[in-house]
Design a protein around this motif. Structure first.
Motif, PDB file in Angstrom:
ATOM      1  N   ASP A   1       0.825  -1.200   0.000  1.00  0.00           N
ATOM      2  CA  ASP A   1       0.000   0.000   0.000  1.00  0.00           C
ATOM      3  C   ASP A   1       0.865   1.258   0.000  1.00  0.00           C
ATOM      4  O   ASP A   1       0.393   2.362   0.325  1.00  0.00           O
ATOM      5  N   ALA A   2       2.134   1.114  -0.383  1.00  0.00           N
ATOM      6  CA  ALA A   2       3.023   2.275  -0.458  1.00  0.00           C
ATOM      7  C   ALA A   2       2.467   3.296  -1.443  1.00  0.00           C
ATOM      8  O   ALA A   2       1.904   2.935  -2.486  1.00  0.00           O
ATOM      9  N   GLU A   3       2.625   4.552  -1.126  1.00  0.00           N
ATOM     10  CA  GLU A   3       2.153   5.620  -2.007  1.00  0.00           C
ATOM     11  C   GLU A   3       2.863   5.555  -3.356  1.00  0.00           C
ATOM     12  O   GLU A   3       4.072   5.324  -3.423  1.00  0.00           O
ATOM     13  N   LYS A   4       2.098   5.763  -4.433  1.00  0.00           N
ATOM     14  CA  LYS A   4       2.643   5.700  -5.785  1.00  0.00           C
ATOM     15  C   LYS A   4       2.877   7.108  -6.323  1.00  0.00           C
ATOM     16  O   LYS A   4       2.004   7.962  -6.234  1.00  0.00           O
ATOM     17  N   VAL A   5       4.060   7.314  -6.871  1.00  0.00           N
ATOM     18  CA  VAL A   5       4.441   8.621  -7.398  1.00  0.00           C
ATOM     19  C   VAL A   5       4.955   8.432  -8.825  1.00  0.00           C
ATOM     20  O   VAL A   5       5.805   7.569  -9.072  1.00  0.00           O
ATOM     21  N   ILE A   6       4.437   9.231  -9.762  1.00  0.00           N
ATOM     22  CA  ILE A   6       4.923   9.196 -11.148  1.00  0.00           C
ATOM     23  C   ILE A   6       5.971  10.290 -11.324  1.00  0.00           C
ATOM     24  O   ILE A   6       5.746  11.454 -10.994  1.00  0.00           O
ATOM     25  N   LEU A   7       7.119   9.916 -11.857  1.00  0.00           N
ATOM     26  CA  LEU A   7       8.232  10.834 -12.088  1.00  0.00           C
ATOM     27  C   LEU A   7       8.160  11.329 -13.527  1.00  0.00           C
ATOM     28  O   LEU A   7       8.679  10.687 -14.443  1.00  0.00           O
ATOM     29  N   TYR A   8       7.537  12.462 -13.736  1.00  0.00           N
ATOM     30  CA  TYR A   8       7.310  12.942 -15.094  1.00  0.00           C
ATOM     31  C   TYR A   8       8.569  13.517 -15.745  1.00  0.00           C
ATOM     32  O   TYR A   8       8.586  13.754 -16.948  1.00  0.00           O
ATOM     33  N   ASN A   9       9.613  13.742 -14.966  1.00  0.00           N
ATOM     34  CA  ASN A   9      10.852  14.245 -15.558  1.00  0.00           C
ATOM     35  C   ASN A   9      11.821  13.128 -15.917  1.00  0.00           C
ATOM     36  O   ASN A   9      12.955  13.385 -16.317  1.00  0.00           O
ATOM     37  N   LEU A  10      11.385  11.879 -15.751  1.00  0.00           N
ATOM     38  CA  LEU A  10      12.149  10.730 -16.236  1.00  0.00           C
ATOM     39  C   LEU A  10      11.336   9.991 -17.283  1.00  0.00           C
ATOM     40  O   LEU A  10      10.107  10.020 -17.260  1.00  0.00           O
ATOM     41  N   HIS A  11      12.028   9.317 -18.178  1.00  0.00           N
ATOM     42  CA  HIS A  11      11.360   8.488 -19.178  1.00  0.00           C
ATOM     43  C   HIS A  11      12.178   7.219 -19.389  1.00  0.00           C
ATOM     44  O   HIS A  11      13.361   7.153 -19.043  1.00  0.00           O
ATOM     45  N   LEU A  12      11.516   6.249 -19.967  1.00  0.00           N
ATOM     46  CA  LEU A  12      12.188   5.011 -20.336  1.00  0.00           C
ATOM     47  C   LEU A  12      12.083   4.871 -21.847  1.00  0.00           C
ATOM     48  O   LEU A  12      11.028   4.528 -22.387  1.00  0.00           O
ATOM     49  N   ALA A  13      13.175   5.216 -22.520  1.00  0.00           N
ATOM     50  CA  ALA A  13      13.202   5.076 -23.971  1.00  0.00           C
ATOM     51  C   ALA A  13      13.094   3.603 -24.329  1.00  0.00           C
ATOM     52  O   ALA A  13      13.881   2.785 -23.860  1.00  0.00           O
ATOM     53  N   HIS A  14      12.105   3.280 -25.164  1.00  0.00           N
ATOM     54  CA  HIS A  14      11.765   1.888 -25.450  1.00  0.00           C
ATOM     55  C   HIS A  14      11.894   1.657 -26.955  1.00  0.00           C
ATOM     56  O   HIS A  14      11.319   2.405 -27.752  1.00  0.00           O
ATOM     57  N   TYR A  15      12.648   0.616 -27.342  1.00  0.00           N
ATOM     58  CA  TYR A  15      12.930   0.318 -28.757  1.00  0.00           C
ATOM     59  C   TYR A  15      12.459  -1.102 -29.098  1.00  0.00           C
ATOM     60  O   TYR A  15      13.274  -1.987 -29.359  1.00  0.00           O
ATOM     61  N   PRO A  16      11.143  -1.337 -29.122  1.00  0.00           N
ATOM     62  CA  PRO A  16      10.651  -2.696 -29.382  1.00  0.00           C
ATOM     63  C   PRO A  16      10.820  -3.137 -30.832  1.00  0.00           C
ATOM     64  O   PRO A  16      10.891  -4.328 -31.119  1.00  0.00           O
ATOM     65  N   CYS A  17      10.875  -2.178 -31.765  1.00  0.00           N
ATOM     66  CA  CYS A  17      11.021  -2.490 -33.194  1.00  0.00           C
ATOM     67  C   CYS A  17      12.261  -1.790 -33.711  1.00  0.00           C
ATOM     68  O   CYS A  17      12.274  -0.557 -33.850  1.00  0.00           O
ATOM     69  N   ARG A  18      13.301  -2.561 -34.008  1.00  0.00           N
ATOM     70  CA  ARG A  18      14.577  -1.963 -34.380  1.00  0.00           C
ATOM     71  C   ARG A  18      14.997  -2.273 -35.810  1.00  0.00           C
ATOM     72  O   ARG A  18      15.784  -1.544 -36.398  1.00  0.00           O
ATOM     73  N   SER A  19      14.500  -3.374 -36.358  1.00  0.00           N
ATOM     74  CA  SER A  19      14.812  -3.743 -37.738  1.00  0.00           C
ATOM     75  C   SER A  19      13.890  -4.895 -38.132  1.00  0.00           C
ATOM     76  O   SER A  19      13.294  -5.553 -37.263  1.00  0.00           O
ATOM     77  N   GLU A  20      13.803  -5.144 -39.411  1.00  0.00           N
ATOM     78  CA  GLU A  20      12.980  -6.264 -39.872  1.00  0.00           C
ATOM     79  C   GLU A  20      13.521  -7.583 -39.333  1.00  0.00           C
ATOM     80  O   GLU A  20      12.761  -8.458 -38.893  1.00  0.00           O
ATOM     81  N   ALA A  21      14.855  -7.744 -39.327  1.00  0.00           N
ATOM     82  CA  ALA A  21      15.459  -8.986 -38.834  1.00  0.00           C
ATOM     83  C   ALA A  21      15.170  -9.172 -37.348  1.00  0.00           C
ATOM     84  O   ALA A  21      14.865 -10.285 -36.898  1.00  0.00           O
ATOM     85  N   GLN A  22      15.260  -8.101 -36.570  1.00  0.00           N
ATOM     86  CA  GLN A  22      15.015  -8.211 -35.129  1.00  0.00           C
ATOM     87  C   GLN A  22      13.562  -8.582 -34.840  1.00  0.00           C
ATOM     88  O   GLN A  22      13.285  -9.416 -33.979  1.00  0.00           O
ATOM     89  N   ILE A  23      12.629  -7.964 -35.576  1.00  0.00           N
ATOM     90  CA  ILE A  23      11.215  -8.284 -35.374  1.00  0.00           C
ATOM     91  C   ILE A  23      10.944  -9.735 -35.778  1.00  0.00           C
ATOM     92  O   ILE A  23      10.216 -10.466 -35.099  1.00  0.00           O
ATOM     93  N   ALA A  24      11.532 -10.178 -36.892  1.00  0.00           N
ATOM     94  CA  ALA A  24      11.338 -11.561 -37.334  1.00  0.00           C
ATOM     95  C   ALA A  24      11.865 -12.539 -36.285  1.00  0.00           C
ATOM     96  O   ALA A  24      11.203 -13.527 -35.945  1.00  0.00           O
ATOM     97  N   SER A  25      13.047 -12.271 -35.744  1.00  0.00           N
ATOM     98  CA  SER A  25      13.615 -13.141 -34.718  1.00  0.00           C
ATOM     99  C   SER A  25      12.745 -13.155 -33.472  1.00  0.00           C
ATOM    100  O   SER A  25      12.454 -14.217 -32.909  1.00  0.00           O
ATOM    101  N   LYS A  26      12.322 -11.976 -33.036  1.00  0.00           N
ATOM    102  CA  LYS A  26      11.483 -11.874 -31.838  1.00  0.00           C
ATOM    103  C   LYS A  26      10.181 -12.638 -32.026  1.00  0.00           C
ATOM    104  O   LYS A  26       9.718 -13.341 -31.122  1.00  0.00           O
ATOM    105  N   ALA A  27       9.579 -12.502 -33.206  1.00  0.00           N
ATOM    106  CA  ALA A  27       8.300 -13.165 -33.469  1.00  0.00           C
ATOM    107  C   ALA A  27       8.456 -14.677 -33.546  1.00  0.00           C
ATOM    108  O   ALA A  27       7.676 -15.426 -32.949  1.00  0.00           O
ATOM    109  N   LEU A  28       9.469 -15.143 -34.271  1.00  0.00           N
ATOM    110  CA  LEU A  28       9.658 -16.582 -34.443  1.00  0.00           C
ATOM    111  C   LEU A  28       9.959 -17.268 -33.116  1.00  0.00           C
ATOM    112  O   LEU A  28       9.372 -18.304 -32.785  1.00  0.00           O
TER     113      LEU A  28
END
Length: 309
Positions: free
Chosen positions: A179-206
């Motif tokens: 039940d700890a209080e939840k705080v959103i840190l709007y001055n931080l972000h998490l850069a997310h790169y789920p799609c980086r190339s056709e080969a990477q997506i194909a490997s991830k999917a397979l």
């Protein structure tokens, strides 16, 4: 001390960048390697020899039991390290800020009795990308706009974990049992790169879709985006930029107000100077075939009987 924990598999195209960039914030990394078949282990070993504090734990379980495995990592770090904060990270995520503040110092100053969250910033491929640039954050500079709703990711303090023993939810987007209080840190972000190339997506999917099929309690909705890409590869189709955008969009809470923003990472140049990553690190068919062999061996072991000598 700030410790990053995470699961990795066949991330040779981004793992060096992941370590170099996140080491600006994290003192050490504890990573569970799920039988990577590419150069991921080689690159990590070279980074260890260079001086980065990385512990790699082998994972021989093919099935994608993310919640169970992340909790194992959390418990392991609590027992073996004196970490003040523990940050769950995927191998395609980089901690960042739009300001010039010291992010490490900022996290260390957070209230340790609270749960802290920051938001994904999902980067997407565009026609303007330079395919010859092998450093992913230098190649992909456009992300979905800040007005679009995205998922939070959690930062845990040792104090909250010791007090409440919270359970990480799937994807590390939240926790149960506190039940700890939840705080959103709007001055931080998490850069997310789920799609980086056709080969990477194909490997991830397979690999990803095959391993999801191995889960006896898989929900119908699990991995539906990887199934779509899997079917395209199976039918000799092309994972074009439109499909990559669609897959990236599946990591958003909403696609309303769809727009792209140019937001290169504000990190020192040394984070992007790659020593061990080469071009064409991802070989989808090799990764897939090695994974299928592993699953077939596990099936044979479960089936019993004598094995050929």
């Amino acid at each position: 001390m700030i410790t990053a924990i995470g699961m990795i598999k066949n991330a040779a195209d981004i793992i060096e960048t992941f370590i170099r960039c996140n080491s600006m914030v994290c003192d050490n990394f504890v990573l569970l390697d799920n039988m990577s078949d590419d150069n991921t282990p080689v690159i990590l070993q070279k980074l260890i020899e260079e001086g980065f504090r990385i512990e790699v734990i082998p994972d021989k379980e093919s099935a994608y039991k993310q919640q169970e495995k992340m909790m194992m990592l959390l418990d392991y770090v609590m027992e073996h390290y004196e970490s003040d904060f523990i940050i769950p990270l995927d191998d395609d995520e980089i901690i960042t800020s739009d300001t010039d503040m010291d992010v490490k110092e900022y996290i260390e100053s957070l209230d340790r009795d609270k749960l802290h969250f920051y938001l994904w910033r999902n980067y997407v491929p565009t026609e303007e990308d330079d395919p010859s640039e092998i450093c992913v954050p230098k190649r992909l500079n456009f992300c979905y706009g800040s007005k679009m709703k995205t998922f939070p990711k959690v930062i845990l303090s040792r104090r909250v974990v010791e007090k409440d023993h919270p359970i990480l939810q799937m994807g590390n987007h939240n926790v149960d049992g506190t039940d700890a209080e939840k705080v959103i840190l709007y001055n931080l972000h998490l850069a997310h790169y789920p799609c980086r190339s056709e080969a990477q997506i194909a490997s991830k999917a397979l690999v990803g879709w095959t391993n999801l099929l191995a889960l006896p309690n898989r929900r119908e909705c699990d991995g539906f985006h990887w199934r779509k890409a899997y079917d395209i590869v199976k039918n000799n189709g092309k994972i074009d930029i439109d499909l990559q955008w669609e897959i990236c969009g599946m990591y958003m809470l909403s696609l309303d107000n769809l727009e792209l923003e140019y937001r290169p990472l504000l990190l020192p140049d040394k984070c992007f100077e790659l020593k061990y990553t080469g071009p064409n690190e991802i070989d989808p068919m090799r990764n897939y075939m090695n994974n299928v062999e592993s699953l077939a061996q596990k099936y044979a072991d479960l089936s019993g009987g004598d094995r050929p000598v």
